[in-house]
Design a protein around this motif. Sequence first.
Motif, short mmCIF file in Angstrom:
data_model
loop_
_atom_site.label_atom_id
_atom_site.label_comp_id
_atom_site.label_asym_id
_atom_site.label_seq_id
_atom_site.Cartn_x
_atom_site.Cartn_y
_atom_site.Cartn_z
N GLU A 287 -2.06 10.11 -7.45
CA GLU A 287 -2.80 9.65 -6.27
C GLU A 287 -3.22 8.19 -6.43
O GLU A 287 -3.10 7.39 -5.50
CB GLU A 287 -4.02 10.54 -6.02
CG GLU A 287 -3.70 11.95 -5.61
CD GLU A 287 -3.25 12.86 -6.77
OE1 GLU A 287 -3.55 12.57 -7.96
OE2 GLU A 287 -2.56 13.86 -6.47
N VAL A 288 -3.72 7.84 -7.61
CA VAL A 288 -4.13 6.45 -7.86
C VAL A 288 -2.91 5.54 -7.80
O VAL A 288 -2.96 4.46 -7.20
CB VAL A 288 -4.87 6.33 -9.21
CG1 VAL A 288 -5.04 4.87 -9.62
CG2 VAL A 288 -6.22 7.03 -9.15
N ILE A 289 -1.81 5.96 -8.38
CA ILE A 289 -0.59 5.15 -8.35
C ILE A 289 -0.11 4.95 -6.92
O ILE A 289 0.26 3.84 -6.52
CB ILE A 289 0.50 5.77 -9.24
CG1 ILE A 289 0.08 5.60 -10.71
CG2 ILE A 289 1.87 5.15 -8.98
CD1 ILE A 289 0.91 6.35 -11.70
N ALA A 290 -0.16 6.00 -6.11
CA ALA A 290 0.24 5.88 -4.70
C ALA A 290 -0.66 4.90 -3.97
O ALA A 290 -0.18 4.10 -3.13
CB ALA A 290 0.22 7.25 -4.04
N LEU A 291 -1.95 4.91 -4.25
CA LEU A 291 -2.88 3.97 -3.62
C LEU A 291 -2.59 2.54 -4.05
O LEU A 291 -2.68 1.61 -3.25
CB LEU A 291 -4.32 4.34 -3.95
CG LEU A 291 -4.86 5.60 -3.26
CD1 LEU A 291 -6.23 5.97 -3.82
CD2 LEU A 291 -4.91 5.41 -1.75
N ARG A 292 -2.21 2.35 -5.31
CA ARG A 292 -1.87 1.01 -5.80
C ARG A 292 -0.63 0.48 -5.06
O ARG A 292 -0.58 -0.67 -4.65
CB ARG A 292 -1.63 1.03 -7.30
CG ARG A 292 -2.88 1.45 -8.07
CD ARG A 292 -2.90 0.90 -9.45
NE ARG A 292 -4.02 1.36 -10.24
CZ ARG A 292 -5.29 1.16 -9.97
NH1 ARG A 292 -5.64 0.53 -8.88
NH2 ARG A 292 -6.25 1.59 -10.78
#
Length: 167
Positions: free
Chosen positions: A33-38
């Motif tokens: 999820e954090v990677i997708a937001l980045r």
Amino acid sequence: MTPTLRPMRTSDIPAILAIQAEAYSDMLLESAEVIALRLQASPELAWVATDAQGPCAYLFGYRSRAGTVTPLDGAFSEPDDPDCLYLHDLAVARRAAGRGIGPLLVQRLLDHARAQRLRYSALVSVQDSEAFWSRLGYAPASDLDERQQAHLASYGVPARYMVQALH
């Protein structure tokens, strides 16, 4: 084989998670999820290197202000007046280690930053990577305010904020 550099795609996230798991200690792993937001925050500054087996390295960046540290798992937030390319999370798969792929990805993003007339590039060095970053022109910066020092401490491992002037 020379790797191909290209913009990151959402479909690369599983490979990125695998590379991240090889490259970082468990304390430093970021979720899908954090990677997708980045990727969503700065798609033009999210790049992968690919070889015959697919993605073998990646690098995230975003526009920031010099002296601003992104905490671990913190959101990328671009200021109205960026002066800095912040590099976050460079990782290379074991199978691609020693081929110069990390520096190629860094150079790709630094070229973009210079074209945008950003004055600095900055990052947080972890896992004894300070010598690597020093070879690429970064130097430790110790003039962080208390809030930024707290962000640096969020990594839970020895971490060093490093900067280089681009012009």
